[in-house]
Design a protein around this motif. Structure first.
Motif, PDB file in Angstrom:
ATOM      1  N   TRP A   3      46.795  40.535  18.460  1.00  0.00           N
ATOM      2  CA  TRP A   3      46.341  39.261  17.877  1.00  0.00           C
ATOM      3  C   TRP A   3      47.496  38.310  17.652  1.00  0.00           C
ATOM      4  O   TRP A   3      47.347  37.112  17.772  1.00  0.00           O
ATOM      5  CB  TRP A   3      45.604  39.526  16.570  1.00  0.00           C
ATOM      6  CG  TRP A   3      44.990  38.284  16.028  1.00  0.00           C
ATOM      7  CD1 TRP A   3      43.869  37.657  16.478  1.00  0.00           C
ATOM      8  CD2 TRP A   3      45.481  37.489  14.960  1.00  0.00           C
ATOM      9  NE1 TRP A   3      43.618  36.525  15.744  1.00  0.00           N
ATOM     10  CE2 TRP A   3      44.594  36.402  14.804  1.00  0.00           C
ATOM     11  CE3 TRP A   3      46.580  37.593  14.098  1.00  0.00           C
ATOM     12  CZ2 TRP A   3      44.773  35.432  13.842  1.00  0.00           C
ATOM     13  CZ3 TRP A   3      46.765  36.633  13.136  1.00  0.00           C
ATOM     14  CH2 TRP A   3      45.872  35.560  13.022  1.00  0.00           C
ATOM     15  N   LYS A 107      40.262  44.391   3.037  1.00  0.00           N
ATOM     16  CA  LYS A 107      39.223  44.620   4.047  1.00  0.00           C
ATOM     17  C   LYS A 107      37.906  43.962   3.633  1.00  0.00           C
ATOM     18  O   LYS A 107      37.210  43.353   4.452  1.00  0.00           O
ATOM     19  CB  LYS A 107      39.012  46.117   4.263  1.00  0.00           C
ATOM     20  CG  LYS A 107      40.151  46.810   4.996  1.00  0.00           C
ATOM     21  CD  LYS A 107      39.789  48.258   5.299  1.00  0.00           C
ATOM     22  CE  LYS A 107      40.895  48.947   6.078  1.00  0.00           C
ATOM     23  NZ  LYS A 107      40.565  50.359   6.389  1.00  0.00           N
ATOM     24  N   GLU A 111      36.060  40.898   5.602  1.00  0.00           N
ATOM     25  CA  GLU A 111      34.691  41.026   6.074  1.00  0.00           C
ATOM     26  C   GLU A 111      33.826  39.887   5.532  1.00  0.00           C
ATOM     27  O   GLU A 111      32.991  39.313   6.252  1.00  0.00           O
ATOM     28  CB  GLU A 111      34.114  42.378   5.651  1.00  0.00           C
ATOM     29  CG  GLU A 111      32.806  42.738   6.329  1.00  0.00           C
ATOM     30  CD  GLU A 111      32.945  42.928   7.834  1.00  0.00           C
ATOM     31  OE1 GLU A 111      31.926  42.763   8.547  1.00  0.00           O
ATOM     32  OE2 GLU A 111      34.071  43.223   8.311  1.00  0.00           O
ATOM     33  N   LEU A 114      34.735  36.796   7.572  1.00  0.00           N
ATOM     34  CA  LEU A 114      34.196  36.843   8.931  1.00  0.00           C
ATOM     35  C   LEU A 114      32.685  36.627   8.950  1.00  0.00           C
ATOM     36  O   LEU A 114      32.136  36.073   9.904  1.00  0.00           O
ATOM     37  CB  LEU A 114      34.538  38.176   9.591  1.00  0.00           C
ATOM     38  CG  LEU A 114      36.033  38.440   9.857  1.00  0.00           C
ATOM     39  CD1 LEU A 114      36.229  39.834  10.427  1.00  0.00           C
ATOM     40  CD2 LEU A 114      36.610  37.388  10.796  1.00  0.00           C
ATOM     41  N   ASN A 115      32.022  37.037   7.872  1.00  0.00           N
ATOM     42  CA  ASN A 115      30.570  36.856   7.781  1.00  0.00           C
ATOM     43  C   ASN A 115      30.177  35.477   7.266  1.00  0.00           C
ATOM     44  O   ASN A 115      28.989  35.168   7.153  1.00  0.00           O
ATOM     45  CB  ASN A 115      29.965  37.927   6.876  1.00  0.00           C
ATOM     46  CG  ASN A 115      30.011  39.310   7.495  1.00  0.00           C
ATOM     47  OD1 ASN A 115      30.039  39.445   8.718  1.00  0.00           O
ATOM     48  ND2 ASN A 115      30.025  40.336   6.660  1.00  0.00           N
ATOM     49  N   GLU A 138      43.204  44.241  12.339  1.00  0.00           N
ATOM     50  CA  GLU A 138      41.773  43.994  12.165  1.00  0.00           C
ATOM     51  C   GLU A 138      41.389  42.605  12.684  1.00  0.00           C
ATOM     52  O   GLU A 138      40.302  42.412  13.243  1.00  0.00           O
ATOM     53  CB  GLU A 138      41.397  44.114  10.688  1.00  0.00           C
ATOM     54  CG  GLU A 138      41.423  45.536  10.152  1.00  0.00           C
ATOM     55  CD  GLU A 138      40.375  46.430  10.813  1.00  0.00           C
ATOM     56  OE1 GLU A 138      39.253  45.937  11.064  1.00  0.00           O
ATOM     57  OE2 GLU A 138      40.678  47.612  11.081  1.00  0.00           O
ATOM     58  N   LEU A 139      42.269  41.654  12.499  1.00  0.00           N
ATOM     59  CA  LEU A 139      42.024  40.311  13.015  1.00  0.00           C
ATOM     60  C   LEU A 139      41.996  40.309  14.540  1.00  0.00           C
ATOM     61  O   LEU A 139      41.221  39.577  15.156  1.00  0.00           O
ATOM     62  CB  LEU A 139      43.087  39.344  12.499  1.00  0.00           C
ATOM     63  CG  LEU A 139      42.963  38.959  11.025  1.00  0.00           C
ATOM     64  CD1 LEU A 139      44.224  38.237  10.563  1.00  0.00           C
ATOM     65  CD2 LEU A 139      41.745  38.085  10.793  1.00  0.00           C
ATOM     66  N   ALA A 142      38.688  41.587  15.522  1.00  0.00           N
ATOM     67  CA  ALA A 142      37.690  40.545  15.279  1.00  0.00           C
ATOM     68  C   ALA A 142      37.744  39.484  16.362  1.00  0.00           C
ATOM     69  O   ALA A 142      36.711  38.960  16.801  1.00  0.00           O
ATOM     70  CB  ALA A 142      37.924  39.921  13.901  1.00  0.00           C
ATOM     71  N   TYR A 143      38.952  39.178  16.818  1.00  0.00           N
ATOM     72  CA  TYR A 143      39.104  38.178  17.893  1.00  0.00           C
ATOM     73  C   TYR A 143      38.454  38.673  19.184  1.00  0.00           C
ATOM     74  O   TYR A 143      37.721  37.940  19.853  1.00  0.00           O
ATOM     75  CB  TYR A 143      40.583  37.876  18.110  1.00  0.00           C
ATOM     76  CG  TYR A 143      40.839  36.875  19.217  1.00  0.00           C
ATOM     77  CD1 TYR A 143      40.836  35.512  18.962  1.00  0.00           C
ATOM     78  CD2 TYR A 143      41.062  37.304  20.530  1.00  0.00           C
ATOM     79  CE1 TYR A 143      41.057  34.598  19.982  1.00  0.00           C
ATOM     80  CE2 TYR A 143      41.278  36.396  21.549  1.00  0.00           C
ATOM     81  CZ  TYR A 143      41.278  35.042  21.265  1.00  0.00           C
ATOM     82  OH  TYR A 143      41.480  34.129  22.275  1.00  0.00           O
ATOM     83  N   LYS A 145      36.088  40.676  19.521  1.00  0.00           N
ATOM     84  CA  LYS A 145      34.639  40.730  19.362  1.00  0.00           C
ATOM     85  C   LYS A 145      34.024  39.354  19.107  1.00  0.00           C
ATOM     86  O   LYS A 145      32.840  39.243  18.771  1.00  0.00           O
ATOM     87  CB  LYS A 145      34.279  41.670  18.211  1.00  0.00           C
ATOM     88  CG  LYS A 145      34.624  43.130  18.475  1.00  0.00           C
ATOM     89  CD  LYS A 145      34.220  44.009  17.301  1.00  0.00           C
ATOM     90  CE  LYS A 145      34.489  45.476  17.586  1.00  0.00           C
ATOM     91  NZ  LYS A 145      34.113  46.344  16.436  1.00  0.00           N
ATOM     92  N   ARG A 147      34.409  37.425  16.654  1.00  0.00           N
ATOM     93  CA  ARG A 147      34.001  37.251  15.264  1.00  0.00           C
ATOM     94  C   ARG A 147      34.963  36.333  14.501  1.00  0.00           C
ATOM     95  O   ARG A 147      34.634  35.853  13.415  1.00  0.00           O
ATOM     96  CB  ARG A 147      33.964  38.607  14.536  1.00  0.00           C
ATOM     97  CG  ARG A 147      32.933  39.579  15.052  1.00  0.00           C
ATOM     98  CD  ARG A 147      32.849  40.784  14.128  1.00  0.00           C
ATOM     99  NE  ARG A 147      32.319  40.395  12.812  1.00  0.00           N
ATOM    100  CZ  ARG A 147      32.587  41.046  11.682  1.00  0.00           C
ATOM    101  NH1 ARG A 147      33.387  42.110  11.713  1.00  0.00           N
ATOM    102  NH2 ARG A 147      32.066  40.657  10.539  1.00  0.00           N
ATOM    103  N   LEU A 148      36.131  36.133  15.056  1.00  0.00           N
ATOM    104  CA  LEU A 148      37.135  35.328  14.358  1.00  0.00           C
ATOM    105  C   LEU A 148      36.902  33.852  14.639  1.00  0.00           C
ATOM    106  O   LEU A 148      36.905  33.433  15.797  1.00  0.00           O
ATOM    107  CB  LEU A 148      38.543  35.725  14.814  1.00  0.00           C
ATOM    108  CG  LEU A 148      39.704  35.114  14.029  1.00  0.00           C
ATOM    109  CD1 LEU A 148      39.678  35.588  12.585  1.00  0.00           C
ATOM    110  CD2 LEU A 148      41.028  35.493  14.684  1.00  0.00           C
TER     111      LEU A 148
END
Length: 425
Positions: A3, A107, A111, A114-115, A138-139, A142-143, A145, A147-148
């Motif tokens: 990331w 975490k 979350e 991201l939501n 984790e970022l 998320a990227y 997927k 989600r970021l």
């Protein structure tokens, strides 16, 4: 792809005005009375204040005064005592409060962000020196997927926070690993531990194998890296909106620039670029010409000339920037200004036809002035015509300078390719 590298690539689109690598001997004699910086700058700030909100507390030069509100010393080993309490804001790496890597708070906050159920600030506040790498990983997931949120500002805030909490420990890790995030944490480091960052930068050898390896791995260049250090330091000195400079802040800036004039003139030039940028926005063209011409130290005049031209003050008639550059007495400043001016011409400012400039350059006789004009013109073409940029860089007559510029142009092109590849993904 990590990331950190993705974030680095995404940031390239909006990065950097053109910075140039200056080499060769300096034909300008040094000025011994460097305290004239204060007197000259205060007079110009007074002129700028007539049409702006700049706050100049006194028109008298502050020579020999000991600052009391920000930097109390510009010597690395003596320290800036007013910063000590500020540096205690964040716990040391071995503090128990930072030992829980498995602490779920960060975490949970990530979350929620991201939501879309929380702000990024709560997540950023949960970061510390023990968990930032786990958060980065984790970022990255998320990227991948999707989600970021595609927010460059969030990425900037993340790395600023990492610099603020991690300081030298994180900086040295990222530099050793050749991680592009090294340059991204500097603003935060300067905010969280200004004394430590200044000490580090004052001793940093940009020609060291470690730094050169980092620059090669990240397609980076020395001057932009210096400017990122200088930017953080200058912000720490001024601590006020752009354009507002008090007598005391000016004295502090003078001390800092004077220190680097004696220890590393190239760093002093970088500091002057950043200082100039913060006081000239939207100012009168004639006043800015006097701002540049009034400094007689080659490094100070070069730094101010570059930033004044890059500010766009000549863009209504971009050829006037060339005329102004040629009017400067210092060869170093003239060459720096020519590079900046020809970069604006290559960019077609105010409808200017770059082909006219190309014909002019072809008609010039070989000289260092032409070579610096070619340097600027090549840099100005990188984004819209990289092949032409390399051709112009290769036409520089001075062999050593040509090698440097071709290398720098190649790095910029490679960065653009990384950026385009990341955007396509």
């Amino acid at each position: 792809m990590s990331w950190s590298k993705i974030a680095f690539a995404l940031s390239i689109l909006t990065c950097v005005p053109v910075y140039f690598y200056f080499s060769g001997t300096n034909d300008d004699p040094p000025l011994t009375d460097k305290s004239k910086f204060i007197e000259h700058t205060q007079k110009l700030i007074a002129e700028l204040s007539q049409d702006s909100g700049i706050n100049s507390k006194s028109s008298e030069p502050v020579i020999g005064q000991t600052p009391t509100s920000t930097f109390e010393s510009i010597h690395p080993d003596k320290g800036f005592t007013t910063f000590q309490k500020q540096e205690e804001k964040y716990p040391k790496p071995d503090d128990p409060i930072q030992s829980a890597v498995s602490d779920p708070v960060w975490k949970n906050e990530l979350e929620l962000y991201l939501n879309g159920d929380s702000t990024p600030e709560k997540f950023l506040e949960s970061l510390n020196i023990k968990n930032w790498e786990h958060a980065r990983d984790e970022l990255a997931i998320a990227y991948e997927k999707n989600r970021l949120p595609p927010s460059k500002k969030f990425q900037e805030k993340f790395w600023t926070k990492v610099g603020e909490i991690g300081g030298k420990q994180v900086a040295e890790k990222l530099l050793t690993e050749g991680d592009p995030a090294f340059s991204k944490i500097l603003q935060g480091w300067a905010k969280g531990s200004p004394q430590a960052m200044f000490d580090y930068y004052a001793r940093l050898d940009l020609k060291s194998p470690e730094v050169q390896s980092y620059l090669e791995k990240t397609f980076s260049r020395e001057i932009p890296l210096m400017d990122q250090f200088s930017s953080g330091i200058i912000d720490g000195i001024l601590k006020s909106p752009k354009g507002k400079v008090s007598k005391e802040q000016l004295a502090n800036a003078n001390e800092m620039i004077d220190y680097f004039l004696e220890t590393n003139p190239t760093k002093a030039e970088s500091m002057m670029r950043e200082f100039t940028e913060r006081v000239i926005t939207g100012r009168d063209k004639e006043t800015l010409k006097r701002w540049v011409s009034g400094y007689q130290e080659p490094e100070l005049q070069a730094g101010t000339a570059q930033r004044v031209i890059e500010s766009g003050v000549f863009d209504k008639n971009p050829l006037e920037a060339v005329e102004f550059a040629n009017s400067l007495e210092s060869k170093k400043a003239k060459r720096s200004a020519l590079s900046s001016a020809y970069a604006r011409l290559a960019g077609g400012k105010n409808g200017h036809d770059p082909n006219l400039t190309a014909a002019e350059l072809n008609a010039m006789e070989n000289s260092m002035e032409r070579d610096f004009a070619l340097n600027g013109f090549a840099h100005g073409l990188v984004r819209k015509d990289p092949e032409a940029a390399l051709e112009w860089a290769n036409s520089i007559s001075n062999e050593n300078f040509r090698k440097v510029i071709v290398k720098n142009i190649t790095k910029r092109i490679n960065k653009e390719l990384i950026n385009q590849s990341t955007i396509q993904k």
